[in-house]
Design an enzyme around this catalytic site. Structure first.
Site, PDB file in Angstrom:
ATOM      1  N   HIS A  15     -61.536  -3.454 -16.348  1.00 21.40           N
ATOM      2  CA  HIS A  15     -60.782  -2.207 -16.482  1.00 21.40           C
ATOM      3  C   HIS A  15     -60.810  -1.505 -15.138  1.00 21.40           C
ATOM      4  CE1 HIS A  15     -59.505   1.791 -17.786  1.00 21.40           C
ATOM      5  NE2 HIS A  15     -60.466   2.247 -17.009  1.00 21.40           N
ATOM      6  N   ARG A  26     -56.518  -1.604  -8.560  1.00 23.09           N
ATOM      7  CA  ARG A  26     -55.475  -2.138  -9.451  1.00 23.09           C
ATOM      8  C   ARG A  26     -54.848  -3.394  -8.825  1.00 23.09           C
ATOM      9  NH1 ARG A  26     -55.206  -0.127 -14.721  1.00 23.09           N
ATOM     10  NH2 ARG A  26     -53.111  -1.016 -14.729  1.00 23.09           N
ATOM     11  N   LYS A  72     -65.694  -6.358 -18.264  1.00 21.44           N
ATOM     12  CA  LYS A  72     -65.605  -6.389 -19.729  1.00 21.44           C
ATOM     13  C   LYS A  72     -66.451  -7.518 -20.334  1.00 21.44           C
ATOM     14  CE  LYS A  72     -61.004  -4.234 -19.920  1.00 21.44           C
ATOM     15  NZ  LYS A  72     -59.639  -4.344 -20.498  1.00 21.44           N
ATOM     16  N   GLU A 116     -62.914   9.487 -16.138  1.00 22.99           N
ATOM     17  CA  GLU A 116     -63.603   8.264 -16.588  1.00 22.99           C
ATOM     18  C   GLU A 116     -64.969   8.121 -15.904  1.00 22.99           C
ATOM     19  OE1 GLU A 116     -60.883   4.976 -16.040  1.00 22.99           O
ATOM     20  OE2 GLU A 116     -59.549   5.695 -17.613  1.00 22.99           O
ATOM     21  N   ASN A 149     -59.352  -9.376 -20.729  1.00 18.97           N
ATOM     22  CA  ASN A 149     -58.815  -9.515 -19.367  1.00 18.97           C
ATOM     23  C   ASN A 149     -59.801  -9.087 -18.281  1.00 18.97           C
ATOM     24  OD1 ASN A 149     -58.620  -6.799 -19.801  1.00 18.97           O
ATOM     25  ND2 ASN A 149     -56.406  -6.646 -19.535  1.00 18.97           N
ATOM     26  N   TYR A 168     -60.856   4.727 -25.028  1.00 17.07           N
ATOM     27  CA  TYR A 168     -59.488   4.204 -25.154  1.00 17.07           C
ATOM     28  C   TYR A 168     -58.628   5.058 -26.097  1.00 17.07           C
ATOM     29  CZ  TYR A 168     -60.272  -0.113 -22.485  1.00 17.07           C
ATOM     30  OH  TYR A 168     -60.497  -1.020 -21.482  1.00 17.07           O
TER      31      TYR A 168
END
Ligand code: UDP
Length: 140
Positions: free
Chosen positions: A117, A87, A11, A128, A114, A51
């Site tokens: 993604h 994750r 990000k 995605e 953060n 999103y």
């Protein structure tokens, strides 16, 4: 365990701090392979579409502004159980709750900024990945 693919985004808070290499090292050290990668600037329309499940949430407008505030690195990670593995490497959404040694614990600035993604299911990973990459851009 099955070899899977997942969509990752480094990000704008992380590209701004020149952390792409450090974050990529976390993926590679954990056995995930970066089989596609490009640095792009998301348009407002792309960020809103990506999103869209969060469109009704109070943070949506801020999130879209943040995601379009600088370059992002979109990438396809491949490896055993890649969705869950990624994750785990990323850590919890809110860095305050992220486990030690995770990307978000070590690099994230806030619950919004953060750093990364990662797709949250194989089904979302497939859509995605399609959102950003054509078949020929993915080179296993
Ligand atoms: N987000 C935010 N405020 C919140 C929750 C989420 O700004 O209260 C942002 C944050 O950048 C997060 C993204 O929205 O990564 C998507 O949220 P999600 O709950 O899907 O978390 P993730 O799957 O990224 O951990």
């Amino acid at each position: 365990m099955a070899v899977e693919r997942t969509l990752s985004i480094i990000k704008p808070d992380a590209t701004r701090r020149n952390l792409t290499g450090k974050i990529n090292a976390r993926f590679e050290e954990a056995g995930l392979r970066i089989v596609a990668q490009k640095r792009i600037r998301l348009t407002k329309e792309q960020a809103e579409k990506f999103y869209e499940v969060h469109a009704e949430r109070s943070f949506f407008g801020e999130l879209v502004s943040f995601m379009t505030s600088g370059p992002v690195v979109v990438q396809v990670l491949e490896g055993e159980n890649a969705v869950v593995a990624n994750r785990d490497i990323m850590g919890a959404t809110n860095p305050a709750n992220a486990a030690p040694g995770t990307i978000r614990k070590d690099f994230a600035e806030s619950i919004e900024a953060n750093s990364v993604h990662g797709s949250d299911s194989p089904e979302n990973a497939a859509s995605e990945i399609k959102f950003f990459f054509s078949k020929s851009e993915i080179v296993p």
